[in-house]
Design a protein around this motif. Structure first.
Motif, PDB file in Angstrom:
ATOM      1  N   GLN A 123       0.920   4.028  -2.908  1.00 14.91           N
ATOM      2  CA  GLN A 123       0.576   5.436  -2.629  1.00 14.91           C
ATOM      3  C   GLN A 123       1.700   6.381  -3.047  1.00 14.91           C
ATOM      4  O   GLN A 123       1.456   7.535  -3.371  1.00 14.91           O
ATOM      5  N   SER A 176       0.828  -1.199   0.000  1.00 16.71           N
ATOM      6  CA  SER A 176       0.000   0.000   0.000  1.00 16.71           C
ATOM      7  C   SER A 176       0.871   1.262   0.000  1.00 16.71           C
ATOM      8  O   SER A 176       0.628   2.201  -0.763  1.00 16.71           O
ATOM      9  N   LYS A 177       1.898   1.271   0.856  1.00 20.55           N
ATOM     10  CA  LYS A 177       2.783   2.453   0.932  1.00 20.55           C
ATOM     11  C   LYS A 177       3.477   2.696  -0.413  1.00 20.55           C
ATOM     12  O   LYS A 177       3.598   3.834  -0.877  1.00 20.55           O
TER      13      LYS A 177
END
Ligand code: CTP
Length: 404
Positions: A31, A27-28
């Motif tokens: 993003q 996810s990081k």
């Protein structure tokens, strides 16, 4: 924009309970703008499903079910060849052993063998397995082949014991991913850069200090930008509320004298120095040994000049043979360009970033800066209102041009 923007990252997940943290990492990275393709080992699938990764990355997550499918041949070569970086997090002892021996019995290990991109592994295992001579030998073998590692760290392990073996935090792994990408792609690869950040604290007595409003944001942004261009970064900082960029060597200082000592001891090995810190010009001549008390009346505090770090470096410049560039900042509330030009000359700088701190949207504690760059050869570059990250990217690009 960070170095992760638009990069193709292959994320290998192997069979450890830390696999769930791999989803946070995915996810990081997503993003931050990376295109993340996940490959789960059969062991990883026991802990977490491909759907989890597809949901956070918006891209297909691969498993060994694909290994023998119609696209299998294209897949195991294709995935590795189009990647900018392969991250294996968590990386189990078993995976390390397979990679060290060139074994290729899963889609992930085949891809790791086929790819020519850099590899970053975040090991995760029980403390005893990590300490085992076989694992340690495998780690050395992989490191000698150029594989990078992040962690493992000390902490609570799945066995219930406290020890070394816990996977590094996803924030640390994403930070290391930027460093490894920087080293493989960046213009400053192999360069050592010393950057100062924050303000300074000059003691009055054991409880009071003279300080300033510097937040350290511009200096920390410069350190991050330098890392993403592949530089080895020493960040000399006054205590700030910011967390240090992953991969920077952090040296904490309080006073100007401490910052001067830290700069002088690191600049000998440096290719460039960027003095972004807002350092004190004056300090208390005689620091009180004990706390100044109200009943003793209003203290008369005598100040003296603090050492000028850039002026000191300028005096030593002829003996600093590796140092190719020195960059300063000028924080001014009036006569911006005249004052900055005088500092460029008197401190023998290659260029100076003149910062108008009288503007509401520039200077201390805000996210943006209005900068004009003044170069030793007389050139000037007026930058528009930019975030401190954008300013950092431009300053590092100009510095790289000097160092190249
Ligand atoms: N600087 C330094 N040592 C000091 C003070 C400043 O090396 N004791 C550096 C800063 O890090 C910056 C540059 O010198 O890169 C200019 O700092 P600035 O505070 O703008 O100027 P000063 O030289 O301190 O002069 P003044 O405060 O009078 O404007």
């Amino acid at each position: 924009m960070s170095i992760l923007t638009g990069k193709r990252i292959l994320l290998g997940i192997t069979g450890s309970i830390a696999a769930y943290k791999g989803a946070d990492l995915a996810s990081k990275l997503t993003q931050a703008g990376a295109l993340v393709d996940t490959i789960l080992s059969p062991g990883a699938e026991k802990f977490i499903s491909p759907l989890t990764f597809q949901s956070v990355t918006g891209r297909k997550a691969f498993t060994d079910a694909e290994l023998w499918g119609g696209e299998a041949h294209v897949l195991h070569i294709g995935l590795g060849h189009s990647a900018d970086l392969l991250i294996i997090a968590p990386g189990t002892a078993n995976t390390l052993a397979k990679l060290a021996n060139g074994q290729a019995d899963t889609l992930l290990t085949i891809t790791a063998l086929a790819t020519e991109c850099p590899i970053l592994i975040a090991p995760a295992m029980d403390g005893g397995m990590y300490a085992h001579p076989a694992t340690q030998r495998n780690l050395r073998t992989l490191a000698e082949r150029g594989v990078s590692f992040v962690g493992p760290v000390t902490g609570h392990l799945a066995s219930g014991l406290i020890g070394v073996g816990r996977m590094a935090d996803p924030h640390e792994i994403a930070g290391m991913a930027k460093v490894v990408l920087g080293r493989s792609l960046g213009r400053l690869h192999g360069k050592q850069i010393v950057i100062t950040a924050g303000g300074s604290q000059e003691p009055i007595d054991p409880v009071r200090v003279i300080t300033n409003h510097s937040s350290g944001k511009q200096g920390y942004a410069l350190a991050q930008a330098a890392l993403e261009l592949g530089a080895e970064v020493t960040l000399i900082s006054h205590p700030t509320a910011l967390s240090a960029p992953v991969g920077a060597q952090l040296v904490m200082v309080n006073t100007v004298a401490e910052m001067l000592a830290a700069v002088l001891s690191t600049v000998e090995q440096a290719d460039a120095l960027i003095m972004a810190a807002a350092v004190a010009d004056f300090r208390v001549k005689k620091v009180a040994e004990n706390k100044l008390k109200k009943q003793d009346g209003i203290p008369q505090i005598e100040l003296e000049a603090a050492p000028d770090i850039l002026a000191t470096v300028a005096r030593h410049r002829s003996s600093l043979t590796r140092l190719k560039a020195v960059v300063g900042f000028a924080a001014e509330s009036r006569d911006l360009l005249e004052n900055a030009q005088a500092k460029l000359f008197s401190k023998k700088l290659d260029f100076i970033a003149a910062n108008d701190i009288s503007a509401q949207d520039a200077g201390f504690a805000v996210e943006t800066n209005r900068i004009t760059l003044l170069f030793a050869d007389g050139k000037r570059e007026i930058l528009p209102l930019l975030t401190k990250n954008e300013v950092a990217d431009i300053i590092l690009a100009r510095l790289a041009a000097i160092l190249e």
